[in-house]
Design a protein around this motif. Sequence first.
Motif, PDB file in Angstrom:
ATOM      1  N   ASP A  67      41.461 -36.650 -23.619  1.00 28.67           N
ATOM      2  CA  ASP A  67      40.591 -37.636 -24.487  1.00 28.67           C
ATOM      3  C   ASP A  67      40.709 -37.574 -25.893  1.00 28.67           C
ATOM      4  N   VAL A  68      41.397 -36.392 -26.443  1.00 26.39           N
ATOM      5  CA  VAL A  68      41.558 -36.400 -27.985  1.00 26.39           C
ATOM      6  C   VAL A  68      42.716 -37.242 -28.308  1.00 26.39           C
ATOM      7  N   THR A  69      42.787 -37.803 -29.487  1.00 25.25           N
ATOM      8  CA  THR A  69      43.641 -38.709 -30.006  1.00 25.25           C
ATOM      9  C   THR A  69      44.319 -37.970 -31.146  1.00 25.25           C
ATOM     10  N   TYR A  70      45.550 -37.712 -31.051  1.00 23.28           N
ATOM     11  CA  TYR A  70      46.459 -37.330 -32.181  1.00 23.28           C
ATOM     12  C   TYR A  70      47.389 -38.420 -32.848  1.00 23.28           C
ATOM     13  N   GLN A  71      47.066 -38.868 -34.126  1.00 24.57           N
ATOM     14  CA  GLN A  71      47.524 -39.861 -34.952  1.00 24.57           C
ATOM     15  C   GLN A  71      48.652 -39.243 -35.676  1.00 24.57           C
ATOM     16  N   PHE A  72      49.821 -39.997 -35.637  1.00 18.84           N
ATOM     17  CA  PHE A  72      50.997 -39.524 -36.440  1.00 18.84           C
ATOM     18  C   PHE A  72      51.692 -40.830 -37.035  1.00 18.84           C
ATOM     19  N   ILE A  73      52.369 -40.737 -38.177  1.00 14.93           N
ATOM     20  CA  ILE A  73      53.339 -41.728 -38.490  1.00 14.93           C
ATOM     21  C   ILE A  73      54.725 -41.595 -38.051  1.00 14.93           C
ATOM     22  N   ASP A  74      55.480 -42.701 -37.467  1.00 16.58           N
ATOM     23  CA  ASP A  74      56.670 -42.590 -37.162  1.00 16.58           C
ATOM     24  C   ASP A  74      57.322 -44.037 -37.393  1.00 16.58           C
ATOM     25  N   ALA A  75      58.315 -43.992 -38.321  1.00 16.84           N
ATOM     26  CA  ALA A  75      59.007 -45.014 -38.836  1.00 16.84           C
ATOM     27  C   ALA A  75      58.193 -46.183 -39.426  1.00 16.84           C
ATOM     28  N   GLY A  76      57.077 -45.364 -40.412  1.00 21.17           N
ATOM     29  CA  GLY A  76      56.146 -46.094 -40.928  1.00 21.17           C
ATOM     30  C   GLY A  76      55.228 -46.994 -40.352  1.00 21.17           C
ATOM     31  N   LYS A  77      54.969 -46.611 -39.109  1.00 23.97           N
ATOM     32  CA  LYS A  77      53.977 -47.068 -38.054  1.00 23.97           C
ATOM     33  C   LYS A  77      53.083 -46.037 -37.843  1.00 23.97           C
ATOM     34  N   ILE A  78      51.835 -46.176 -37.639  1.00 20.62           N
ATOM     35  CA  ILE A  78      50.911 -45.055 -36.856  1.00 20.62           C
ATOM     36  C   ILE A  78      50.873 -45.240 -35.596  1.00 20.62           C
ATOM     37  N   LYS A  79      51.243 -44.005 -35.016  1.00 20.64           N
ATOM     38  CA  LYS A  79      51.235 -43.910 -33.648  1.00 20.64           C
ATOM     39  C   LYS A  79      50.194 -43.087 -33.090  1.00 20.64           C
ATOM     40  N   LYS A  80      49.767 -43.253 -31.914  1.00 19.27           N
ATOM     41  CA  LYS A  80      48.718 -42.168 -31.427  1.00 19.27           C
ATOM     42  C   LYS A  80      49.102 -41.651 -29.846  1.00 19.27           C
ATOM     43  N   ILE A  81      48.807 -40.484 -29.882  1.00 17.83           N
ATOM     44  CA  ILE A  81      48.821 -40.020 -28.456  1.00 17.83           C
ATOM     45  C   ILE A  81      47.554 -39.340 -27.999  1.00 17.83           C
ATOM     46  N   TYR A  82      47.361 -39.262 -26.488  1.00 13.23           N
ATOM     47  CA  TYR A  82      45.881 -38.659 -26.158  1.00 13.23           C
ATOM     48  C   TYR A  82      46.468 -37.571 -25.599  1.00 13.23           C
ATOM     49  N   VAL A  83      45.751 -36.533 -26.304  1.00 13.59           N
ATOM     50  CA  VAL A  83      46.187 -34.870 -25.517  1.00 13.59           C
ATOM     51  C   VAL A  83      44.783 -34.442 -25.137  1.00 13.59           C
ATOM     52  N   THR A  84      44.910 -33.117 -24.725  1.00 11.42           N
ATOM     53  CA  THR A  84      43.910 -32.315 -24.812  1.00 11.42           C
ATOM     54  C   THR A  84      43.369 -31.576 -26.082  1.00 11.42           C
ATOM     55  N   GLN A  85      42.163 -31.073 -26.022  1.00 10.12           N
ATOM     56  CA  GLN A  85      41.941 -30.145 -27.122  1.00 10.12           C
ATOM     57  C   GLN A  85      42.836 -29.078 -27.530  1.00 10.12           C
ATOM     58  N   GLU A  86      43.195 -28.396 -26.278  1.00  6.68           N
ATOM     59  CA  GLU A  86      43.963 -27.166 -26.484  1.00  6.68           C
ATOM     60  C   GLU A  86      45.403 -27.733 -27.343  1.00  6.68           C
ATOM     61  N   VAL A  87      46.013 -28.811 -26.565  1.00  6.23           N
ATOM     62  CA  VAL A  87      47.144 -29.006 -27.045  1.00  6.23           C
ATOM     63  C   VAL A  87      47.213 -29.697 -28.428  1.00  6.23           C
ATOM     64  N   TYR A  88      45.829 -30.450 -28.727  1.00  2.00           N
ATOM     65  CA  TYR A  88      45.693 -30.868 -29.985  1.00  2.00           C
ATOM     66  C   TYR A  88      45.879 -29.699 -31.123  1.00  2.00           C
ATOM     67  N   ASP A  89      45.192 -28.530 -30.804  1.00  2.00           N
ATOM     68  CA  ASP A  89      45.071 -27.606 -31.721  1.00  2.00           C
ATOM     69  C   ASP A  89      46.497 -26.944 -31.768  1.00  2.00           C
ATOM     70  N   GLN A  90      47.298 -26.817 -30.897  1.00  5.06           N
ATOM     71  CA  GLN A  90      48.689 -26.180 -30.804  1.00  5.06           C
ATOM     72  C   GLN A  90      49.553 -26.961 -31.701  1.00  5.06           C
ATOM     73  N   ILE A  91      49.488 -28.426 -31.662  1.00  2.39           N
ATOM     74  CA  ILE A  91      50.258 -29.365 -32.453  1.00  2.39           C
ATOM     75  C   ILE A  91      49.851 -29.062 -33.972  1.00  2.39           C
ATOM     76  N   VAL A  92      48.471 -28.914 -34.234  1.00  3.07           N
ATOM     77  CA  VAL A  92      48.018 -28.978 -35.598  1.00  3.07           C
ATOM     78  C   VAL A  92      48.522 -27.392 -36.208  1.00  3.07           C
ATOM     79  N   LYS A  93      48.713 -26.441 -35.401  1.00  2.00           N
ATOM     80  CA  LYS A  93      48.956 -25.023 -35.755  1.00  2.00           C
ATOM     81  C   LYS A  93      50.556 -25.170 -35.918  1.00  2.00           C
TER      82      LYS A  93
END
Length: 178
Positions: A91-117
Amino acid sequence: MAKNALQAQLLKAGLVDAKKAKKINQQQQHAIKTGHNEDDVKQALAAAQAEKLARDQALNRERQHALELKTQAANIRQMLSQHQIKDTSGDVTYQFIDAGKIKKIYVTQEVYDQIVKGRIAIARLDEHYPLLPRALADKIAERAPEVIVIRNEKTVPQQGIDEDDPYAAYVIPDDLMW
């Protein structure tokens, strides 16, 4: 008919017939008239062969390089598809920029924390964004850095904080949601 002694002897011995001797004489006369001799022709032929060999080698190197690039791309695609982290949807949205466009993927909170770290990286595979372990993302980034979209680094806090800064007490979190 034979102009030199060797031709006469070859004709007498029957090793060369009269037609062939006449043809050789005509070729010699033609070479004398046109100014070409056999050495010039041989040198030109050798130069043409050397040039053709050089062109063929350059073309072969280009083909080999293209084949290596194609093989490397196939290896990277295989690594991405085989070693991506599965079951990350949440349910958690992780947003990032790819080729000048904002993209989003839906991940779990654990995965979100690991991406941030920085323990999990995001790669680009066609229209999809597989999640990869950090070690694999580093290996892929060595070969093809354009494939890795997000690979967060662990940030070290700044040592030189200004004492007069009125906002020094407010730390900006790394996982700030947009």
